[in-house]
Design an enzyme around this catalytic site. Structure first.
Site, mmCIF file in Angstrom:
data_model
loop_
_atom_site.group_PDB
_atom_site.id
_atom_site.type_symbol
_atom_site.label_atom_id
_atom_site.label_comp_id
_atom_site.label_asym_id
_atom_site.label_seq_id
_atom_site.Cartn_x
_atom_site.Cartn_y
_atom_site.Cartn_z
ATOM 1 N N ASN A 1 5.308 0.312 -0.975
ATOM 2 C CA ASN A 1 5.741 0.135 -2.363
ATOM 3 C C ASN A 1 7.247 0.039 -2.557
ATOM 4 O O ASN A 1 7.730 0.042 -3.677
ATOM 5 C CB ASN A 1 5.176 1.281 -3.213
ATOM 6 C CG ASN A 1 3.664 1.345 -3.121
ATOM 7 O OD1 ASN A 1 3.004 0.309 -3.207
ATOM 8 N ND2 ASN A 1 3.127 2.531 -2.900
ATOM 9 N N THR A 2 7.989 0.001 -1.468
ATOM 10 C CA THR A 2 9.430 -0.244 -1.536
ATOM 11 C C THR A 2 9.668 -1.530 -0.767
ATOM 12 O O THR A 2 9.291 -1.632 0.407
ATOM 13 C CB THR A 2 10.210 0.933 -0.917
ATOM 14 O OG1 THR A 2 9.978 2.094 -1.719
ATOM 15 C CG2 THR A 2 11.714 0.656 -0.860
ATOM 16 N N PHE B 1 8.270 5.684 -4.653
ATOM 17 C CA PHE B 1 9.233 6.776 -4.423
ATOM 18 C C PHE B 1 9.904 7.238 -5.721
ATOM 19 O O PHE B 1 11.132 7.400 -5.782
ATOM 20 C CB PHE B 1 10.328 6.388 -3.420
ATOM 21 C CG PHE B 1 9.882 6.114 -2.020
ATOM 22 C CD1 PHE B 1 8.653 6.533 -1.557
ATOM 23 C CD2 PHE B 1 10.728 5.449 -1.127
ATOM 24 C CE1 PHE B 1 8.249 6.287 -0.240
ATOM 25 C CE2 PHE B 1 10.343 5.196 0.181
ATOM 26 C CZ PHE B 1 9.107 5.612 0.626
ATOM 27 N N SER C 1 5.898 3.146 3.616
ATOM 28 C CA SER C 1 5.355 2.977 2.273
ATOM 29 C C SER C 1 5.305 1.483 1.972
ATOM 30 O O SER C 1 6.268 0.763 2.236
ATOM 31 C CB SER C 1 6.231 3.673 1.238
ATOM 32 O OG SER C 1 5.862 3.209 -0.051
ATOM 33 N N LYS D 1 6.881 8.208 10.489
ATOM 34 C CA LYS D 1 5.584 7.949 9.831
ATOM 35 C C LYS D 1 5.335 6.450 9.749
ATOM 36 O O LYS D 1 6.161 5.716 9.196
ATOM 37 C CB LYS D 1 5.553 8.575 8.436
ATOM 38 C CG LYS D 1 4.202 8.394 7.762
ATOM 39 C CD LYS D 1 4.014 9.374 6.644
ATOM 40 C CE LYS D 1 2.695 9.159 5.936
ATOM 41 N NZ LYS D 1 2.545 10.092 4.819
ATOM 42 N N ASN E 1 0.213 6.087 7.069
ATOM 43 C CA ASN E 1 0.412 5.937 5.623
ATOM 44 C C ASN E 1 -0.797 5.170 5.029
ATOM 45 O O ASN E 1 -1.814 5.005 5.702
ATOM 46 C CB ASN E 1 1.738 5.197 5.395
ATOM 47 C CG ASN E 1 2.448 5.670 4.145
ATOM 48 O OD1 ASN E 1 1.834 5.740 3.071
ATOM 49 N ND2 ASN E 1 3.719 6.015 4.263
ATOM 50 N N ASN F 1 -2.073 3.520 -4.963
ATOM 51 C CA ASN F 1 -0.846 3.864 -5.691
ATOM 52 C C ASN F 1 0.247 2.879 -5.347
ATOM 53 O O ASN F 1 0.318 2.344 -4.247
ATOM 54 C CB ASN F 1 -0.423 5.303 -5.393
ATOM 55 C CG ASN F 1 0.524 5.395 -4.214
ATOM 56 O OD1 ASN F 1 1.753 5.224 -4.361
ATOM 57 N ND2 ASN F 1 -0.031 5.609 -3.022
#
Ligand SMILES: Cc1cc2nc3c(=O)[nH]c(=O)nc-3n(C[C@H](O)[C@H](O)[C@H](O)COP(=O)(O)O)c2cc1C
Length: 348
Positions: free
Chosen positions: A183-184, A118, A181, A223, A252, A114
């Site tokens: 993805n940021t 967010f 994450s 995390k 993660n 994915n």
């Protein structure tokens, strides 16, 4: 037992685009939670209490963050037998996330990739949903997971985390600070020495103020990613202890693709979850346990698709576990399977 065999539901859901199936399922859980129709996914609850970070976890299996980003389905997900449910990541302001498509199944590997980024409705909507849930009244624990908005420059990331912490604090059993994450942009840079020291210093100072204001000290967990070497894990462990953080969630999703190379979608950008992240996650848990000593709370997550996988996580050093991708591949019965396996492991 649920009314509809999950294999049947899954064959229907897997014909849809992955994010469409996700939205469809969440909408149905949101509609049916707290009604008799929740029997479609309700599971027997396995009681296996354990005290960790000053909290009594009713059993040792939790829902990992990211499945219910807007906290719409806390009660429905709770009915699946989780002792604790973590919702979010929530950012201070609403944001759309990355362009679609941004979620992909790799069924041959029991995995997902994915790059959602967010996507969420922001802090106010999130808290309004959290307030509606009954889950905490039954002694189950609610974790609220916070992050930064994509548009906030990384130099100002701390401001976003402070806003989010203050907002979620009164409604959380624990707060998770998500800096892992993929993805940021640049988010994972917050895991490095000085950035992490600054962020955790600011957050734990604010937590003292909030604890005084609300008369309750809410545990904070960090995390982290699986893509860290031993030295990086060592620095993170030392920084967690320096600031009096209450626990660590490992891990993660991964950026590594070795375990899925050649499979359809393997080269999609984003975080890989499910079976291929299991060993990387266990490796980080082992490193953390060595660095942190026997008492420091570790929540293990990454690639749990069976009771056996969960037992391995505990053996690696985790105290309790969470899962996400396993729920997509195995359905809600996995929650009971994992909770029972861990209960029996303790009994032996
Ligand atoms: C679609 C998807 C979205 C996710 N979103 C988040 C998120 O918003 N915040 C977060 O901390 N973790 C997020 N995660 C990571 C999971 O919480 C978990 O750490 C990771 O997927 C490994 O566990 P699993 O193999 O059981 O899925 C997401 C995972 C997936 C698959």
């Amino acid at each position: 037992m649920s009314l509809i065999p999950y294999a049947l539901a899954r064959s229907f859901l897997f014909k849809m685009d992955a994010e469409e199936a996700h939205e469809f399922t969440l909408a149905n859980v949101a509609r049916t939670q707290n009604t008799l129709l929740d029997r479609a996914y309700r599971q027997p609850f396995v009681a296996d209490p354990v005290t960790l970070a000053g909290l009594q976890f009713p059993n040792r299996v939790g829902l990992a963050a990211g499945l219910d980003k807007n906290a719409r389905c806390i009660d429905g997900l709770g009915a699946m037998g989780f002792g604790f449910v973590e919702v979010g990541t929530v950012t201070p302001k609403a944001q759309p996330g990355n362009p679609q498509p941004r979620m992909f199944r790799l069924p041959e590997a029991q995995a997902l990739i994915n790059r959602l980024g967010f996507n969420n409705e922001g802090l106010d909507a999130f808290i309004a949903n959290v307030k509606k849930a009954h889950f905490r009244q039954h002694g189950r624990l609610l974790g609220l997971n916070i992050g930064k908005n994509a548009a906030t420059p990384i130099e100002n990331a701390t401001d976003d985390y402070l806003v989010a912490l203050s907002g979620v604090y009164p409604h959380a059993d624990y707060v998770t600070v998500n800096i892992s994450s993929p993805n940021t942009k640049n988010l994972r840079a917050l895991q490095s020495d000085e950035a992490l020291d600054g962020l955790l210093g600011a957050l734990t100072a604010r937590r003292e103020e909030l604890a005084a204001e609300h008369g309750r000290r809410v545990p904070m967990f960090l995390k982290i990613a699986p893509d860290l070497d031993e030295a990086q894990v060592g620095v993170i462990a030392a920084t967690l202890q320096k600031h009096g953080m209450d626990g660590v969630i490992a891990t993660n999703t991964t950026l590594a693709r070795g375990a899925v190379s050649g499979l359809p979608h393997a080269e999609e950008t984003g975080g890989l979850s499910g079976a291929p992240v299991r060993e990387a996650s266990n490796r980080v848990i082992r490193l953390l346990r060595t660095a942190l000593g026997p008492q420091f709370p570790i929540i293990g997550v990454g690639g749990i698709l069976s009771g056996h996988d969960a037992i391995e996580k505990i053996r690696a050093g985790a105290d309790v576990v969470q899962l996400y991708t396993g729920l997509i591949y195995k359905g809600p019965a996995l929650v009971t399977e994992v909770a029972s396996a861990l209960q029996q492991m303790k009994a032996r």
